[in-house]
Design a protein around this motif. Structure first.
Motif, short mmCIF file in Angstrom:
data_model
loop_
_atom_site.label_atom_id
_atom_site.label_comp_id
_atom_site.label_asym_id
_atom_site.label_seq_id
_atom_site.Cartn_x
_atom_site.Cartn_y
_atom_site.Cartn_z
N UNK A 369 -1.04 4.10 29.20
CA UNK A 369 -1.28 2.73 28.71
C UNK A 369 0.03 2.13 28.20
N UNK A 370 0.83 2.94 27.54
CA UNK A 370 2.13 2.45 27.05
C UNK A 370 3.02 2.09 28.24
N UNK A 371 3.07 2.97 29.25
CA UNK A 371 3.92 2.69 30.42
C UNK A 371 3.44 1.43 31.13
N UNK A 372 2.10 1.27 31.25
CA UNK A 372 1.54 0.11 31.95
C UNK A 372 1.92 -1.21 31.26
N UNK A 373 2.08 -1.17 29.93
CA UNK A 373 2.45 -2.40 29.22
C UNK A 373 3.97 -2.47 29.01
N UNK A 374 4.68 -1.49 29.53
CA UNK A 374 6.15 -1.52 29.46
C UNK A 374 6.69 -1.17 28.08
N UNK A 375 5.87 -0.53 27.25
CA UNK A 375 6.34 -0.17 25.91
C UNK A 375 6.76 1.29 25.90
N UNK A 376 8.01 1.56 25.51
CA UNK A 376 8.46 2.95 25.45
C UNK A 376 7.66 3.75 24.42
N UNK A 377 7.41 5.00 24.75
CA UNK A 377 6.65 5.85 23.83
C UNK A 377 7.37 7.20 23.69
N UNK A 378 7.47 7.68 22.46
CA UNK A 378 7.98 9.04 22.20
C UNK A 378 6.96 9.74 21.32
N UNK A 379 7.11 11.04 21.17
CA UNK A 379 6.23 11.68 20.19
C UNK A 379 7.07 12.22 19.03
N UNK A 380 6.39 12.67 18.00
CA UNK A 380 7.09 13.09 16.79
C UNK A 380 8.13 14.18 17.12
N UNK A 381 7.72 15.16 17.93
CA UNK A 381 8.59 16.31 18.20
C UNK A 381 9.89 15.89 18.87
#
Ligand code: SF4
Length: 416
Positions: A369-381
Motif C-alpha cells: 500500500x505504501x509503494x502503491x501511493x509512492x510513500x517510502x516505508x522503512x521498519x524500526x530495525x
C-alpha cells in the motif's frame, strides 16, 4: 505459552454471503463449536479466529469473516473488517450454497483473490441438498468459473477432501519461509548473542530468539547462545569460526568490535525485516530520510497497542533520532492497532514497527500500500541500524539478495 503465535500461522479465510454456513464450516474444520451458528443472516459480527493444526502444513488459523454483502451502518463496519482480513489471508475459501447461487459478490471475491495472488478454493456447502442433481453444481461452476469442492458441514461429508485441497494449494512460500535457514548449511555453527538486561523477560528468551534457534535446528545446524559478555570466551573454545553471528541490535557495536571483520554478522532485526516483510522495499524507504524537510509529515505505524515505557521507541526514541538527523522539527503522526490509515499519501515517510503481531502477508500488504501511493516505508530495525551506523555490516550476509531500488515494484508473498 507453548501455542504457536497467530502471526506465525497460515491464515485461511472463509468468505461467503450471509447464511451460507461460514460458521458451520469453521466449526466442522476445527471440530469445535466456537462461532455462533444461527439461521438468521449476519449473526457473525466480527471475524472469528480459530487455531487449528493441519498436518503436514502445521499451525493454521481459520478466519470466519462477516458477509461482504452486509447492510446498514454496522454492516459498513463489518465490510471494512472483512477487507482487512484480505490483507492477511494466505489462502481463501469461498463458500456458496446451492440455493443462494452465484452473483457479483462471489465474482468480486474471486477477482480480489486473483488481484492479490491469494490461492482460492471454491466450496459448495449443503451438498447433501443436491441429491443426484449434478446439473446445479455444474451450473454454479460455470457461473463462477471455478471447480466446486462439495461439502456438507451438517453431515460431515467432504471435509477430509477439502483439507487435502487446502494442503495442496497452501502457498509454497509459507512452507519454505526461513529466518536464517537459507543462509546456512547442515552442520554449520551460528552464534546468537542475546543480552539479558532489565528489559529482558524474566526466565525466558523472547520469541524472535526462540524462532531463530528453531530455524537453525530445522536446518540441522548448531546454535550457540551467549550473552555479549561471554562472546569472546565462547569464540576461544571453537575450533573453527562460526558461519554466522546474529546479535541483538542493542549490542551490535560491542559484538562487531569483538569479531574478526571476516566473520559474517547480522542482527535479529534485519533477519526479521526480511522474514516478515520485504527487505528491498524497506531499504528503498531509507532514501527518504535524507530528503526530509522541516514540517514534513512522518507516520509511525505500530501493529498493536502495547504498553509504552519511558523512552518508548515509537513515540520518543525514533522521533528524537530523526529530528536530530534532519535538524528541524517534523510533523509526526502515530497509528497503532490492526488497521492502517487510509491517507497514506499525506506522508513523506512511514516508519513501521517490527510487526511481530502481523503475519507476513499482512506486513507485505502494508508495504505494498505504501509503494502503491509512492510513500517510502522503512521498519524500526532497518531505520535504527541505519541511524546507528551498523546497517552496512549487518546487511553483508544478505548482499546477494539486495536489488536495485525500484519503488514501482510489486511485491509478492515470496518477496519476489
Ligand atoms: S513490534 Fe509492533 S506488533 Fe510487535 S509488539 Fe512492537 S508494536 Fe506490537
Amino acid at each position: 505459552m507453548n501455542e504457536t503465535p497467530r502471526a506465525n500461522r497460515l491464515h485461511i479465510s472463509i468468505f461467503g454471503r450471509r447464511n451460507v454456513g461460514k460458521s458451520s464450516l469453521l466449526n466442522a474444520l476445527t471440530g469445535q463449536e466456537m462461532a455462533l451458528v444461527s439461521d438468521h443472516p449476519g449473526t457473525t459480527t466480527d471475524p472469528v479466529y480459530k487455531s487449528i493444526e493441519i498436518l503436514p502444513l502445521g499451525p493454521c488459523v481459520i478466519i470466519d469473516t462477516a458477509g461482504l454483502d452486509d447492510i446498514g451502518d454496522l454492516g459498513l463496519m463489518r465490510i471494512k473488517k472483512t477487507r482487512e482480513v484480505f490483507d492477511k489471508t494466505d489462502l481463501a475459501l469461498l463458500l456458496i450454497e446451492p440455493g443462494a447461487g452465484v452473483d457479483s459478490f462471489e465474482l468480486e471475491i474471486k477477482e480480489e483473490c486473483l488481484a492479490r495472488k491469494i490461492p482460492l478454493l471454491a466450496v459448495l456447502n449443503k451438498s447433501d441438498l443436491l441429491g443426484k442433481d449434478i446439473d446445479v453444481k455444474e451450473k454454479l461452476e460455470k457461473e463462477l468459473g471455478l471447480s466446486l469442492i462439495p461439502v456438507s458441514c451438517l453431515a460431515g461429508e467432504g471435509l477430509d477432501y477439502l483439507k487435502k485441497m487446502i494442503i495442496k494449494h497452501a502457498p509454497a512460500e509459507f512452507q519454505k519461509s526461513y529466518i536464517v535457514g537459507d543462509l546456512i548449511s547442515p552442520g554449520d555453527l551460528c552464534i546468537l548473542v542475546t543480552p539479558i538486561d532489565s528489559a529482558a523477560p524474566r526466565g525466558r528468551l523472547i520469541l524472535p530468539q526462540v524462532q531463530t534457534i528453531r530455524d537453525i535446528l530445522d536446518r540441522n545446524a548448531q546454535a550457540l547462545v551467549v550473552k555479549e559478555t561471554e562472546l569472546r570466551e565462547a569464540l576461544q573454545t571453537l575450533i573453527k569460526p562460526p558461519k554466522l553471528v546474529i546479535t541483538d541490535s542493542q549490542v551490535f557495536k560491542q559484538v562487531a568490535a569483538i569479531l574478526d571483520e571476516e566473520i559474517p554478522l547480522t542482527s535479529f532485526s534485519i533477519l526479521f525485516a526480511r522474514y516478515k516483510g520485504d527487505l528491498n522495499s524497506l531499504m528503498w524507504g531509507l532514501k527518504a530520510i535524507d530528503e526530509l524537510q522541516a514540517g514534513d509529515k512522518v507516520l509511525i505505524a505500530e501493529a498493536c497497542t502495547h504498553h509504552r515505557q519511558e523512552d518508548d521507541i515509537g513515540t520518543v526514541k525514533i522521533p528524537r533520532l530523526l529530528e536530530q538527523k534532519v535538524g528541524s522539527r517534523l510533523d509526526f503522526h502515530w497509528y497503532s492497532g490492526s488497521g492502517y490509515p487510509e491517507n497514506l499519501e499525506d506522508f513523506k515517510l512511514i516508519i513501521h514497527c517490527g510487526a511481530c503481531m502481523l503475519n507476513r502477508r499482512q506486513m507485505l500488504s502494508r508495504i505494498q500500500k505504501a509503494l502503491d501511493t509512492g510513500v517510502p516505508i522503512v521498519n524500526y530495525g532497518i531505520f535504527l541500524a541505519y541511524m546507528n551506523g551498523i546497517l552496512e555490516r549487518s546487511l553483508k550476509p544478505l548482499y546477494h539478495e539486495l536489488k536495485e531500488p525500484c519503488p514501482e515494484r510489486k511485491i509478492t508473498a515470496d518477496g519476489g
